[in-house]
Scaffold this motif. Structure first.
Motif, PDB file in Angstrom:
ATOM      1  N   ASN A  99      42.482  35.050  28.372  1.00 62.76           N
ATOM      2  CA  ASN A  99      42.530  33.701  27.968  1.00 62.76           C
ATOM      3  C   ASN A  99      41.229  32.958  28.594  1.00 62.76           C
ATOM      4  N   ASP A 100      40.377  33.660  29.178  1.00 64.33           N
ATOM      5  CA  ASP A 100      39.235  32.834  29.667  1.00 64.33           C
ATOM      6  C   ASP A 100      38.135  33.923  29.559  1.00 64.33           C
ATOM      7  N   VAL A 101      37.396  33.888  28.216  1.00 62.57           N
ATOM      8  CA  VAL A 101      36.401  34.803  27.918  1.00 62.57           C
ATOM      9  C   VAL A 101      35.242  34.214  27.367  1.00 62.57           C
ATOM     10  N   TYR A 102      34.215  34.543  27.315  1.00 66.97           N
ATOM     11  CA  TYR A 102      32.947  34.036  26.772  1.00 66.97           C
ATOM     12  C   TYR A 102      33.345  33.127  25.457  1.00 66.97           C
ATOM     13  N   GLY A 103      32.619  32.066  25.391  1.00 67.06           N
ATOM     14  CA  GLY A 103      32.887  31.319  24.278  1.00 67.06           C
ATOM     15  C   GLY A 103      32.633  31.970  22.998  1.00 67.06           C
ATOM     16  N   GLY A 104      31.415  32.726  23.131  1.00 63.80           N
ATOM     17  CA  GLY A 104      31.001  33.322  21.877  1.00 63.80           C
ATOM     18  C   GLY A 104      31.934  34.481  21.227  1.00 63.80           C
ATOM     19  N   THR A 105      32.643  35.156  22.170  1.00 62.32           N
ATOM     20  CA  THR A 105      33.783  36.064  21.725  1.00 62.32           C
ATOM     21  C   THR A 105      34.848  35.104  21.040  1.00 62.32           C
ATOM     22  N   HIS A 106      35.338  34.240  21.580  1.00 61.05           N
ATOM     23  CA  HIS A 106      36.373  33.350  21.182  1.00 61.05           C
ATOM     24  C   HIS A 106      35.848  32.885  19.816  1.00 61.05           C
ATOM     25  N   LEU A 142      44.719  45.980  19.458  1.00 55.07           N
ATOM     26  CA  LEU A 142      43.929  45.990  20.488  1.00 55.07           C
ATOM     27  C   LEU A 142      44.067  45.154  21.588  1.00 55.07           C
ATOM     28  N   VAL A 143      43.499  45.261  22.598  1.00 56.46           N
ATOM     29  CA  VAL A 143      43.643  44.507  23.792  1.00 56.46           C
ATOM     30  C   VAL A 143      42.257  44.108  24.534  1.00 56.46           C
ATOM     31  N   TRP A 144      41.927  42.903  24.621  1.00 57.35           N
ATOM     32  CA  TRP A 144      40.473  42.537  24.751  1.00 57.35           C
ATOM     33  C   TRP A 144      40.595  41.850  26.230  1.00 57.35           C
ATOM     34  N   ILE A 145      39.814  42.787  27.107  1.00 57.84           N
ATOM     35  CA  ILE A 145      39.857  42.385  28.597  1.00 57.84           C
ATOM     36  C   ILE A 145      38.339  41.983  29.219  1.00 57.84           C
ATOM     37  N   GLU A 146      38.281  40.774  29.759  1.00 55.06           N
ATOM     38  CA  GLU A 146      37.113  40.392  30.388  1.00 55.06           C
ATOM     39  C   GLU A 146      37.391  40.295  31.865  1.00 55.06           C
ATOM     40  N   THR A 147      36.951  41.056  32.917  1.00 52.41           N
ATOM     41  CA  THR A 147      37.111  41.012  34.101  1.00 52.41           C
ATOM     42  C   THR A 147      35.767  41.274  35.036  1.00 52.41           C
ATOM     43  N   PRO A 148      35.182  40.268  35.868  1.00 52.49           N
ATOM     44  CA  PRO A 148      35.871  39.001  36.209  1.00 52.49           C
ATOM     45  C   PRO A 148      35.228  38.169  34.935  1.00 52.49           C
ATOM     46  N   THR A 149      36.303  37.242  34.488  1.00 51.86           N
ATOM     47  CA  THR A 149      36.148  36.406  33.228  1.00 51.86           C
ATOM     48  C   THR A 149      35.061  35.263  33.370  1.00 51.86           C
ATOM     49  N   ASN A 150      34.860  34.940  32.128  1.00 51.44           N
ATOM     50  CA  ASN A 150      33.653  33.826  32.076  1.00 51.44           C
ATOM     51  C   ASN A 150      34.240  32.588  31.652  1.00 51.44           C
ATOM     52  N   PRO A 151      34.302  31.434  32.500  1.00 50.64           N
ATOM     53  CA  PRO A 151      33.586  31.380  33.779  1.00 50.64           C
ATOM     54  C   PRO A 151      34.259  31.296  34.932  1.00 50.64           C
ATOM     55  N   LEU A 152      35.649  31.455  34.852  1.00 47.14           N
ATOM     56  CA  LEU A 152      36.475  31.200  36.030  1.00 47.14           C
ATOM     57  C   LEU A 152      36.763  32.371  36.838  1.00 47.14           C
ATOM     58  N   MET A 153      35.949  33.479  36.730  1.00 47.84           N
ATOM     59  CA  MET A 153      36.039  34.517  37.495  1.00 47.84           C
ATOM     60  C   MET A 153      37.258  35.075  37.735  1.00 47.84           C
ATOM     61  N   ALA A 179      30.186  42.339  35.575  1.00 48.93           N
ATOM     62  CA  ALA A 179      30.351  43.306  36.586  1.00 48.93           C
ATOM     63  C   ALA A 179      29.072  44.067  36.442  1.00 48.93           C
ATOM     64  N   SER A 180      28.774  44.592  35.486  1.00 48.30           N
ATOM     65  CA  SER A 180      27.618  45.815  35.187  1.00 48.30           C
ATOM     66  C   SER A 180      28.213  47.026  35.391  1.00 48.30           C
ATOM     67  N   PRO A 181      27.614  48.397  34.915  1.00 47.13           N
ATOM     68  CA  PRO A 181      28.304  49.611  35.074  1.00 47.13           C
ATOM     69  C   PRO A 181      27.898  49.857  36.775  1.00 47.13           C
ATOM     70  N   TYR A 182      27.075  49.142  37.424  1.00 44.06           N
ATOM     71  CA  TYR A 182      26.857  49.571  38.850  1.00 44.06           C
ATOM     72  C   TYR A 182      28.286  49.128  39.691  1.00 44.06           C
ATOM     73  N   LEU A 183      28.555  48.016  39.283  1.00 42.98           N
ATOM     74  CA  LEU A 183      29.889  47.559  40.182  1.00 42.98           C
ATOM     75  C   LEU A 183      31.061  47.956  39.763  1.00 42.98           C
ATOM     76  N   GLN A 184      31.273  48.467  38.447  1.00 44.59           N
ATOM     77  CA  GLN A 184      32.492  48.782  37.680  1.00 44.59           C
ATOM     78  C   GLN A 184      32.605  49.591  36.748  1.00 44.59           C
ATOM     79  N   GLN A 185      33.590  50.436  36.730  1.00 44.59           N
ATOM     80  CA  GLN A 185      33.445  51.653  35.638  1.00 44.59           C
ATOM     81  C   GLN A 185      34.851  51.466  34.822  1.00 44.59           C
ATOM     82  N   PRO A 186      35.037  50.815  33.857  1.00 43.74           N
ATOM     83  CA  PRO A 186      36.086  50.547  33.370  1.00 43.74           C
ATOM     84  C   PRO A 186      36.825  51.674  32.724  1.00 43.74           C
TER      85      PRO A 186
END
Length: 381
Positions: A99-106, A142-153, A179-186
């Motif tokens: 419920n806290d995703v990039y506005g363009g995705t919404h 389908l489940v759509w996950i952002e983590t950390p979320t944009n912008p409330l982290m 996060a980028s692939p360097y910090l996180q590997q979903p």
């Protein structure tokens, strides 16, 4: 030999040019390719919408650094998202998303895909009980996950969320842009697909726009590849080359982004003008322990709520000098934004609206003392 992240980032898809020995592969700035007879293609290349060596190099690199079997490069992050949704879903299908995703995705999901019969249900995925209740309420594809979320982290437990998604018959997508692939590997935590705006940390220099999908699902990869070619929202060769160049320094950049952001977050957490700092590296962040478990470091993004409300937020956003007032994020230079009127304007008036006292910072790799001085000066105006 199993190679480390930085080795893969530098070398995957980057064999020296076989013709000249050039260490950096050339930019294949061409639209078409000579054929050695009908159906006799050199290396499988016939037309650059379908395939281009520069894009192939980027896709091989992206798959390697995300730990996937397949990667697909697009003209923007939203083009990647659109292709993924149209590859996997059909009218009548349902998405449960953070419920806290990039506005363009919404905007894409609710203003474009909803017109074609896709239902979109936002939920706080950090609350696993609420998330499961949303999955139980109706069949979900389908489940759509952002983590950390944009912008409330907000930090979402990828392993727990993807496990719930799979238990209820849904595939799990993680937007790994922040996060980028360097910090996180979903994918390593159970995700089926990873998406990126490669414009951000992967490109890293605010000079290229792009997007990507990474997966190890053979059947889905075939569908995505078909639509990538059929719809044609592909990255151009120079954009692909620039993105690969950025990825080579991703690891060292993310270390500096993260250390600078952590210093600034600690400083702002103790500032009289600040009501709250949203940064998972702070020990009192609700998702700190999860982030510490699934991330290498805590990243370069943070948001702050100002005690003075919208007026104070606007004054800070317009008062910095080193932090440039601009949209986007993830470049080597620091940016500052006012989400409710910029990146998240599309969710104003909805339950996902960003509070008007929130400022978002993309902390760059400048000398952190200069960044702190810039913020302090703007807060004292």
């Amino acid at each position: 030999m199993t190679q480390g992240f930085n080795t893969r980032a530098i070398h995957a898809g980057q064999a020296p040019d076989p013709t000249t020995g050039a260490v950096i592969p050339p930019i294949y700035q061409t639209s078409t390719y000579a054929q050695d007879g009908i159906g006799k293609l050199r290396g499988g290349y016939e037309y650059s919408r379908s395939a281009n060596p520069s894009r192939t190099a980027l896709q091989d690199n992206l798959a390697a650094i995300e730990g996937g079997e397949y990667a697909f490069s697009f003209a923007s992050g939203l083009a990647a998202e659109d292709t993924l949704i149209r590859s996997l879903l059909r009218p009548g299908h349902r998405i449960v998303m953070s419920n806290d995703v990039y506005g363009g995705t919404h905007r894409l999901f609710n203003k474009v895909h909803a017109q074609w019969g896709i239902e979109v249900v936002p939920v706080d995925m950090s609350d696993l009980a609420a998330f499961e209740a949303a999955l139980v309420a109706a069949p979900t594809q389908l489940v759509w996950i952002e983590t950390p979320t944009n912008p409330l982290m907000t930090v979402i437990d990828i392993a727990a969320a993807t496990s719930l998604a799979h238990a209820h018959g849904a595939v799990a997508v993680v937007d790994n842009t922040f996060a980028s692939p360097y910090l996180q590997q979903p994918l390593a935590h159970g995700a089926d697909f990873v998406v990126h705006s490669t414009t951000k940390y992967l490109g890293g220099h605010s000079d290229v726009v792009g997007g990507a999908i990474v997966t190890s699902d053979d059947e889905a990869a075939e569908k995505i590849g078909f639509l990538q070619n059929s719809a044609g929202a592909v990255s151009g060769p120079f954009d692909a080359w620039l993105t690969v160049r950025g990825i080579k320094t991703l690891g060292v950049r993310m270390e500096r982004h993260s250390s600078n952001a952590a210093t600034i977050a600690e400083y702002l957490a103790n500032h009289d003008a600040i009501e709250r700092v949203y940064y998972p590296g702070l020990s009192d962040h609700p998702g700190h322990e999860i982030a510490a478990r699934q991330m290498r470091a805590f990243g370069g993004m943070l948001s702050v709520a100002l005690k003075g409300g919208a007026a104070a937020a606007l004054k800070l956003a317009e008062g910095t000098e080193l932090f440039t007032l601009a949209e986007s994020l993830g470049g080597v230079e620091s940016l500052i934004g006012y989400p409710t009127e910029m990146t998240h304007a599309s969710v104003k008036g909805t339950p996902l609206e960003v509070p008007d006292n929130i400022i978002r910072l993309s902390v760059g790799i400048e000398d952190v003392e200069d960044l702190l001085e810039d913020i302090e000066r703007a807060l004292s105006l």
